[in-house]
Design a protein around this motif. Structure first.
Motif, short mmCIF file in Angstrom:
data_model
loop_
_atom_site.label_atom_id
_atom_site.label_comp_id
_atom_site.label_asym_id
_atom_site.label_seq_id
_atom_site.Cartn_x
_atom_site.Cartn_y
_atom_site.Cartn_z
N LYS A 101 -11.27 -6.92 26.40
CA LYS A 101 -10.68 -6.99 25.06
C LYS A 101 -11.85 -6.93 24.08
O LYS A 101 -13.00 -7.05 24.48
CB LYS A 101 -9.87 -8.27 24.88
N PRO A 102 -11.60 -6.76 22.78
CA PRO A 102 -12.72 -6.63 21.86
C PRO A 102 -13.70 -7.81 21.88
O PRO A 102 -14.91 -7.61 21.82
CB PRO A 102 -12.05 -6.52 20.49
N LYS A 103 -13.20 -9.04 22.01
CA LYS A 103 -14.09 -10.20 21.92
C LYS A 103 -14.09 -11.07 23.16
O LYS A 103 -14.70 -12.13 23.18
CB LYS A 103 -13.70 -11.05 20.71
N HIS A 104 -13.39 -10.65 24.20
CA HIS A 104 -13.34 -11.45 25.41
C HIS A 104 -12.88 -10.61 26.60
O HIS A 104 -12.54 -9.44 26.43
CB HIS A 104 -12.41 -12.66 25.23
N PHE A 105 -12.89 -11.23 27.77
CA PHE A 105 -12.31 -10.64 28.96
C PHE A 105 -11.10 -11.49 29.35
O PHE A 105 -11.09 -12.70 29.13
CB PHE A 105 -13.30 -10.68 30.15
N GLU A 106 -10.10 -10.84 29.93
CA GLU A 106 -9.01 -11.56 30.55
C GLU A 106 -9.22 -11.44 32.05
O GLU A 106 -9.43 -10.35 32.58
CB GLU A 106 -7.66 -10.96 30.16
N VAL A 107 -9.18 -12.60 32.72
CA VAL A 107 -9.43 -12.65 34.15
C VAL A 107 -8.27 -13.42 34.78
O VAL A 107 -7.86 -14.47 34.25
CB VAL A 107 -10.77 -13.37 34.45
N LEU A 108 -7.76 -12.92 35.89
CA LEU A 108 -6.74 -13.65 36.63
C LEU A 108 -7.45 -14.53 37.65
O LEU A 108 -8.23 -14.05 38.46
CB LEU A 108 -5.77 -12.70 37.33
N GLY A 109 -7.18 -15.83 37.56
CA GLY A 109 -7.77 -16.78 38.49
C GLY A 109 -6.71 -17.47 39.31
O GLY A 109 -5.55 -17.58 38.90
N LYS A 110 -7.11 -17.96 40.48
CA LYS A 110 -6.20 -18.73 41.33
C LYS A 110 -6.92 -19.99 41.76
O LYS A 110 -8.06 -19.95 42.22
CB LYS A 110 -5.78 -17.90 42.55
N ARG A 111 -6.24 -21.12 41.57
CA ARG A 111 -6.79 -22.41 41.98
C ARG A 111 -5.62 -23.28 42.39
O ARG A 111 -4.63 -23.37 41.68
CB ARG A 111 -7.56 -23.03 40.82
N ASP A 112 -5.73 -23.93 43.54
CA ASP A 112 -4.68 -24.81 44.05
C ASP A 112 -3.33 -24.09 44.11
O ASP A 112 -2.30 -24.63 43.69
CB ASP A 112 -4.55 -26.07 43.20
N ALA A 113 -3.30 -22.86 44.57
CA ALA A 113 -2.10 -22.03 44.74
C ALA A 113 -1.44 -21.65 43.42
O ALA A 113 -0.35 -21.08 43.42
CB ALA A 113 -1.09 -22.71 45.67
N ALA A 114 -2.07 -21.94 42.29
CA ALA A 114 -1.50 -21.58 40.98
C ALA A 114 -2.34 -20.47 40.36
O ALA A 114 -3.57 -20.47 40.46
CB ALA A 114 -1.49 -22.80 40.07
N PHE A 115 -1.64 -19.54 39.72
CA PHE A 115 -2.31 -18.44 39.04
C PHE A 115 -2.51 -18.80 37.57
O PHE A 115 -1.63 -19.39 36.94
CB PHE A 115 -1.49 -17.16 39.15
#
Length: 155
Positions: free
Chosen positions: A111-125
């Motif tokens: 994105k213009p000022k950031h990144f969007e990242v999909l993370g997974k922790r403790d079975a939650a997205f």
């Protein structure tokens, strides 16, 4: 980004909204923008006859030259700076997500000022918004069937 053409219009000022105003030309009304700085140079009045020249955008005329009663004022508009677009390293975002305890899925989305990242922790997205310097500024839960991330989740 489409090219916008330079146009010149003339007419009577019919409405004023701060640094934007409407000029009724002989054909149609035109919304014009002289910027807050331009408004410091020009005192607008309803009923004034003006001639404007500038870049026609889809929503308004960005006035570069304002003429009234033989007096011409040149107005400069700030250019949008896109310097930050080329200086971003997605590895910084991925490392920040991992340092916060997330496994990363898929590729970071720029994105213009950031990144969007999909993370997974403790079975939650979680969708992480990570600034270019690696600071996580936003986290929001993601449903397993969210169409935005389905490809990365593999659902």
């Amino acid at each position: 980004m489409p090219d916008h053409q330079t146009v010149t219009v003339a007419g009577k000022v019919t409405h004023i909204f701060g640094h934007r105003f409407v000029v009724q030309t002989d054909r149609e009304p035109v919304l014009a923008d002289i910027t807050p700085r331009g408004l410091e140079q020009i005192e607008l009045h309803l009923g004034d006859y003006v001639e404007l020249s500038g870049e026609q955008k889809p929503s308004e005329l960005k006035v570069a030259i304002f003429t009234r009663d033989g007096r011409t004022v040149t107005i400069t508009h700030k250019e949008k700076h896109h310097d930050h677009l080329g200086n971003a390293d997605p590895k910084v975002a991925l490392n920040a997500a991992r340092a916060a305890g997330f496994a990363t899925l898929g590729e970071p989305r720029r994105k213009p000022k950031h990144f969007e990242v999909l993370g997974k922790r403790d079975a939650a997205f979680t969708e992480l918004h990570i600034e270019l310097d690696g600071h996580i500024r936003k986290m929001k839960p993601v449903d397993r069937h969210d169409p935005k991330w389905m490809h990365a989740i593999g659902a």
